[in-house]
Design a protein around this motif. Structure first.
Motif, PDB file in Angstrom:
ATOM      1  N   GLN A   1      34.864  45.247  42.439  1.00 49.19           N
ATOM      2  CA  GLN A   1      34.976  44.048  41.606  1.00 49.19           C
ATOM      3  C   GLN A   1      36.224  44.086  40.721  1.00 49.19           C
ATOM      4  O   GLN A   1      36.871  43.060  40.513  1.00 49.19           O
ATOM      5  CB  GLN A   1      33.714  43.874  40.753  1.00 49.19           C
ATOM      6  CG  GLN A   1      32.469  43.529  41.569  1.00 49.19           C
ATOM      7  CD  GLN A   1      32.643  42.249  42.366  1.00 49.19           C
ATOM      8  OE1 GLN A   1      33.040  41.214  41.837  1.00 49.19           O
ATOM      9  NE2 GLN A   1      32.367  42.327  43.661  1.00 49.19           N
ATOM     10  N   ALA A   2      36.595  45.283  40.234  1.00 46.67           N
ATOM     11  CA  ALA A   2      37.800  45.421  39.404  1.00 46.67           C
ATOM     12  C   ALA A   2      39.051  45.102  40.226  1.00 46.67           C
ATOM     13  O   ALA A   2      39.963  44.402  39.746  1.00 46.67           O
ATOM     14  CB  ALA A   2      37.880  46.827  38.828  1.00 46.67           C
ATOM     15  N   ILE A   3      39.089  45.579  41.456  1.00 43.93           N
ATOM     16  CA  ILE A   3      40.228  45.288  42.338  1.00 43.93           C
ATOM     17  C   ILE A   3      40.318  43.793  42.609  1.00 43.93           C
ATOM     18  O   ILE A   3      41.399  43.197  42.549  1.00 43.93           O
ATOM     19  CB  ILE A   3      40.123  46.094  43.655  1.00 43.93           C
ATOM     20  CG1 ILE A   3      40.317  47.583  43.376  1.00 43.93           C
ATOM     21  CG2 ILE A   3      41.128  45.590  44.689  1.00 43.93           C
ATOM     22  CD1 ILE A   3      39.995  48.494  44.545  1.00 43.93           C
ATOM     23  N   LEU A   4      39.180  43.176  42.893  1.00 41.91           N
ATOM     24  CA  LEU A   4      39.162  41.735  43.180  1.00 41.91           C
ATOM     25  C   LEU A   4      39.614  40.925  41.963  1.00 41.91           C
ATOM     26  O   LEU A   4      40.375  39.959  42.109  1.00 41.91           O
ATOM     27  CB  LEU A   4      37.765  41.298  43.631  1.00 41.91           C
ATOM     28  CG  LEU A   4      37.315  41.858  44.981  1.00 41.91           C
ATOM     29  CD1 LEU A   4      35.859  41.524  45.229  1.00 41.91           C
ATOM     30  CD2 LEU A   4      38.198  41.351  46.108  1.00 41.91           C
ATOM     31  N   GLN A   5      39.160  41.312  40.794  1.00 42.86           N
ATOM     32  CA  GLN A   5      39.561  40.610  39.573  1.00 42.86           C
ATOM     33  C   GLN A   5      41.072  40.728  39.347  1.00 42.86           C
ATOM     34  O   GLN A   5      41.732  39.759  38.959  1.00 42.86           O
ATOM     35  CB  GLN A   5      38.800  41.145  38.350  1.00 42.86           C
ATOM     36  CG  GLN A   5      37.340  40.780  38.311  1.00 42.86           C
ATOM     37  CD  GLN A   5      37.103  39.276  38.298  1.00 42.86           C
ATOM     38  OE1 GLN A   5      37.976  38.472  37.988  1.00 42.86           O
ATOM     39  NE2 GLN A   5      35.899  38.882  38.668  1.00 42.86           N
ATOM     40  N   THR A   6      41.606  41.910  39.594  1.00 40.85           N
ATOM     41  CA  THR A   6      43.053  42.119  39.434  1.00 40.85           C
ATOM     42  C   THR A   6      43.832  41.206  40.380  1.00 40.85           C
ATOM     43  O   THR A   6      44.805  40.556  39.973  1.00 40.85           O
ATOM     44  CB  THR A   6      43.409  43.594  39.704  1.00 40.85           C
ATOM     45  OG1 THR A   6      42.673  44.418  38.802  1.00 40.85           O
ATOM     46  CG2 THR A   6      44.898  43.844  39.554  1.00 40.85           C
ATOM     47  N   LEU A   7      43.397  41.144  41.626  1.00 41.38           N
ATOM     48  CA  LEU A   7      44.095  40.311  42.610  1.00 41.38           C
ATOM     49  C   LEU A   7      43.925  38.814  42.319  1.00 41.38           C
ATOM     50  O   LEU A   7      44.834  38.024  42.587  1.00 41.38           O
ATOM     51  CB  LEU A   7      43.621  40.649  44.019  1.00 41.38           C
ATOM     52  CG  LEU A   7      44.059  42.025  44.534  1.00 41.38           C
ATOM     53  CD1 LEU A   7      43.449  42.320  45.891  1.00 41.38           C
ATOM     54  CD2 LEU A   7      45.577  42.125  44.601  1.00 41.38           C
ATOM     55  N   LYS A   8      42.804  38.433  41.745  1.00 44.04           N
ATOM     56  CA  LYS A   8      42.608  37.029  41.370  1.00 44.04           C
ATOM     57  C   LYS A   8      43.561  36.642  40.239  1.00 44.04           C
ATOM     58  O   LYS A   8      44.102  35.535  40.223  1.00 44.04           O
ATOM     59  CB  LYS A   8      41.151  36.776  40.944  1.00 44.04           C
ATOM     60  CG  LYS A   8      40.195  36.688  42.097  1.00 44.04           C
ATOM     61  CD  LYS A   8      38.771  36.464  41.633  1.00 44.04           C
ATOM     62  CE  LYS A   8      37.814  36.520  42.813  1.00 44.04           C
ATOM     63  NZ  LYS A   8      36.418  36.439  42.396  1.00 44.04           N
ATOM     64  N   ARG A   9      43.767  37.563  39.304  1.00 43.16           N
ATOM     65  CA  ARG A   9      44.655  37.280  38.165  1.00 43.16           C
ATOM     66  C   ARG A   9      46.098  37.035  38.604  1.00 43.16           C
ATOM     67  O   ARG A   9      46.804  36.239  38.011  1.00 43.16           O
ATOM     68  CB  ARG A   9      44.615  38.433  37.155  1.00 43.16           C
ATOM     69  CG  ARG A   9      43.457  38.320  36.205  1.00 43.16           C
ATOM     70  CD  ARG A   9      43.582  39.341  35.062  1.00 43.16           C
ATOM     71  NE  ARG A   9      42.291  39.976  34.931  1.00 43.16           N
ATOM     72  CZ  ARG A   9      42.035  41.258  35.097  1.00 43.16           C
ATOM     73  NH1 ARG A   9      43.000  42.101  35.345  1.00 43.16           N
ATOM     74  NH2 ARG A   9      40.835  41.720  34.982  1.00 43.16           N
ATOM     75  N   VAL A  10      46.512  37.733  39.664  1.00 43.18           N
ATOM     76  CA  VAL A  10      47.894  37.576  40.129  1.00 43.18           C
ATOM     77  C   VAL A  10      48.000  36.598  41.302  1.00 43.18           C
ATOM     78  O   VAL A  10      49.047  36.486  41.925  1.00 43.18           O
ATOM     79  CB  VAL A  10      48.522  38.942  40.512  1.00 43.18           C
ATOM     80  CG1 VAL A  10      48.601  39.848  39.305  1.00 43.18           C
ATOM     81  CG2 VAL A  10      47.785  39.590  41.655  1.00 43.18           C
TER      82      VAL A  10
END
Length: 183
Positions: free
Chosen positions: A56-65
């Motif tokens: 979920q942390a990886i997905l959130q990071t990629l959503k932000r960028v």
């Protein structure tokens, strides 16, 4: 990170495609129960892995960028989520019918006659309550599986060789019970 998410997307899509292509292994109603139980196991394992905090942390990071990989992932994940929820619901509802289906498979004609009304009432309740077994496209095949199992049971129990080798009264009893099951 994008490369990892692309790999997850491919894995999700492969699992979804594999599960969509599967069919119950035999013609009886217990095969339907086992089919949904196995699908639930397969999909929920992957679904739970994708809920891990690291993922979920990886997905959130990629959503932000606004990473491009998120679009494909979201589509595949949506399909997985839909199938996983369907499998969970179907497993839950079909589990309420399992004891009746076991009686059809291994019970005597008398026990089958006793279970038919309650089984049909339970099937009706599944049809009314379930989100996925409330259509003809799902319920008709299930009822066909039940009918096939009944016919198979009668065919196995009432064959010419076994009936002719029994005393007449016993043979008549078996035939009468078999007829009642099919009636």
């Amino acid at each position: 990170l994008e490369h990892a998410v692309e790999g997850w997307t491919t894995t999700i899509q492969q699992v979804v495609d594999q599960e969509a292509a599967k069919r119950p292994s035999s013609s009886g109603p217990l095969a339907e129960v086992e089919f949904w139980r196995e699908r639930h196991r397969a999909l929920s394992a992957l679904y739970e892995q994708l809920q891990l905090p690291r993922v979920q942390a990886i997905l959130q990071t990629l959503k932000r960028v606004d990473a491009h990989a998120i679009i494909g992932y979201s589509t595949s994940y949506g399909e997985l989520q839909k199938l996983a929820i369907e499998a969970k619901d179907n497993t839950k509802f079909l589990a309420t019918l399992e004891r009746h289906f076991k009686t059809l498979s291994s019970g005597s004609f008398a026990s089958i006659l006793d279970t038919l009304p309650t089984m049909l009432n339970a099937v009706r309740m599944v049809w009314i309550i379930s989100r996925h077994y409330n259509s003809d496209s799902r319920m008709v095949p299930l009822l066909e599986r039940i009918a096939h199992k009944l016919a198979e049971k009668v065919s196995d129990e009432v064959n010419v060789a076994s009936v002719l080798s029994l005393p007449p009264k016993e043979a008549q009893q078996i035939i009468t019970e078999a007829r009642a099951v099919l009636h």
